[in-house]
Design an enzyme around this catalytic site. Structure first.
Site, short mmCIF file in Angstrom:
data_model
loop_
_atom_site.label_atom_id
_atom_site.label_comp_id
_atom_site.label_asym_id
_atom_site.label_seq_id
_atom_site.Cartn_x
_atom_site.Cartn_y
_atom_site.Cartn_z
N GLY A 46 -4.77 4.34 14.03
CA GLY A 46 -3.68 3.54 13.51
C GLY A 46 -4.19 2.26 12.87
N SER A 47 -3.42 1.20 13.01
CA SER A 47 -3.73 -0.05 12.30
C SER A 47 -4.97 -0.76 12.81
CB SER A 47 -2.53 -1.00 12.37
OG SER A 47 -1.46 -0.49 11.59
#
Length: 496
Positions: A215-216
């Site tokens: 993810g981020s």
């Protein structure tokens, strides 16, 4: 009469030669075949004929041995149950060995020639030396903090010393109690079958043997690639990044969970986690440079051992513009172990130098005298230059100070971090993974004292995670607090 005696003697000599030849065949030519035969118990009997050496963390003994009085005489014991299972693994009379019980088996069982008082002593005496002590790099306070934070949830916690690569915590949940697998009784067999059948996979070491979409948190790598390649020269200059962003060559519109992302500078986009800015940066940097930077951080490294082998994290090298854009925000085919993401945070905290992670600090004989000591090792040249590392540290620090990672702040310390929410399942139907990667330094520290990665599976990682109120950041905070409160760190090390 004399002739008959000669004939008998000749036959006897032939029989003796045949016997010696057969013995040589069994002991030399076919020794490996007979040694590997499951019916041959000699190796097992010899292996468990004496107590194993013990594994330690912070001077605390994690293992032991008990005399059963049976054929397989000494059975392994574990003092802390599931807490240290991802570190020690298990040594089972029925199911073999894992983790340090496996990689350090020669030392623990006394077969390591370095333990002998004289060269070739073991070959001459045909007896093993007493088992060695294996001293790990684990700090009990950090291990306990990570374990307590994950209790009741699935996930992993890894903490590293950025300056050396020492693994300070290695937690995987749900776990198992290695005491249940130590012997060879029907209870052990029942426990083994139960653990194998458990859908939560308690035997899986999620810290080193499971990969997740990061993810981020992968935006740390993307930001490094954008700065190193010159695509971004000023982290505070506006970018040409529409919101929503149309993935190149598709009709797919990528949106943000945060407001104010249109044309946001890299600094702002990092702090509030703008998907559109980082996806466009990934496409602009290109697959080749993104893959090179990811590899420099440790992705796609198939040879990493700590000393147990680590499952390689994956970025990929053949993607179109839309795919590399999604990969740049930690989706598509990007996968990472928690150890890998802890290493990313540690590399940034260490000024761009990636250190080899290691779990064994030293091996000592039974009297405590050091036989071998692990030395810190940098993995190649700088991943990023000092200027880029400072910009990444600045953005991570502001993420905790005013951005999505505020719940990781530790009063009196400088903390940098990055949140991540990774979608998964068919059409992203399952609850997302909650990620947090971070580092922390005390006011007088020159280098960060600890870097941490936390992943929580099936977390309630909705908008609350984006705003800094998610599942992973508080766990990282607890581990960092434990590290900052744990004395002055490694003996003899100057952090100032």
């Amino acid at each position: 009469m004399i002739r008959c005696i000669r004939h008998v003697s000749a036959v006897g000599l032939l029989l003796l030669v045949a016997l010696l030849a057969n013995a040589s065949r069994v002991q030399v030519l076919n020794s490996e075949e007979y040694g590997a035969n499951p019916a041959n118990r000699r190796h097992a009997l010899a292996h468990w004929a004496q107590p194993r050496g013990d594994i330690y963390a912070g001077g605390v003994r994690l293992t032991g041995s008990v005399d059963t009085g049976e054929g397989l005489r000494y059975e392994r014991t574990y003092e802390q149950g599931a807490l240290y299972a991802p570190v020690t693994g298990f040594a089972s009379q029925s199911y073999g060995t894992t983790m340090l019980e496996d990689t350090e088996d020669a030392s623990l069982s006394g077969r390591d020639p370095r333990l002998a008082p004289l060269p070739l002593w073991g070959e001459l005496t045909r007896s093993p030396q007493p088992g060695a002590q294996v001293h790990t790099t684990i700090e009990p306070r950090l291990q306990e903090a990570g374990y307590a934070g994950l209790r009741g949830r699935k996930g992993a916690v890894v903490a590293l010393d950025p300056a050396t690569g020492r693994i300070l915590a290695l937690v995987s949940a749900p776990g198992y109690d290695p005491r249940e697998l130590a012997g060879n009784s029907p209870k052990v067999r029942a426990a083994w079958q139960r653990l194998l059948a458990d859908p939560d996979q308690p035997l899986l070491n999620r810290a080193t043997r499971q990969t997740y979409p990061p993810g981020s948190t992968f935006k740390v790598v993307t930001a490094a690639a954008a700065l190193s390649s010159g695509v971004v020269e000023d982290i505070d200059a506006p970018t040409v990044s529409p919101s929503p962003y149309n993935l190149v060559g598709t009709r797919t519109l990528l949106r943000n969970e945060s407001a104010g992302c249109a044309d946001a500078p890299l600094h702002t986009a990092f702090v509030v986690s703008c998907n559109t800015v980082f996806a466009k940066l990934g496409a602009s940097v290109g697959t080749e440079e993104m893959a090179r930077t990811a590899a420099a951080f440790g992705f796609d490294d198939e040879g990493l051992r700590i000393p147990a082998p680590v499952l390689p994290s994956h970025f990929g090298s053949r993607m179109d513009a839309a795919q590399v854009a999604l990969s740049a925000i930690g989706q598509f085919d990007t996968r990472a172990t928690p150890l890998q993401m802890a290493s990313v945070a540690a590399t940034v905290a260490n000024g761009g130098i990636r250190m080899r992670p290691y779990l064994v600090d030293r091996i000592a004989d039974r009297s405590g005298e050091t036989v071998t000591q692990t030395r810190p090792e940098a993995l190649g040249g700088p991943v990023v230059d000092g200027y880029t590392a400072q910009r990444l540290q600045e953005m991570m620090a502001d993420t905790v100070r005013v951005g999505t990672g505020r719940r990781a702040a530790v009063p009196g310390a400088l903390v940098g971090g990055k949140t991540g929410t990774a979608q998964h399942g068919v059409d992203n139907s399952r609850k997302p993974y909650a990620w947090f990667v971070s580092w922390a330094k005390a006011p007088d520290d020159r280098v960060a004292r600890v870097a941490v990665a936390v992943v929580v599976e099936d977390a309630e990682a909705r908008r609350s995670d984006i705003s800094g109120g998610g599942s992973a950041a508080p766990i990282a905070r607890a581990v960092m607090k434990a590290a900052l409160a744990d004395g002055e760190g490694e003996p003899g090390r100057d952090r100032r």
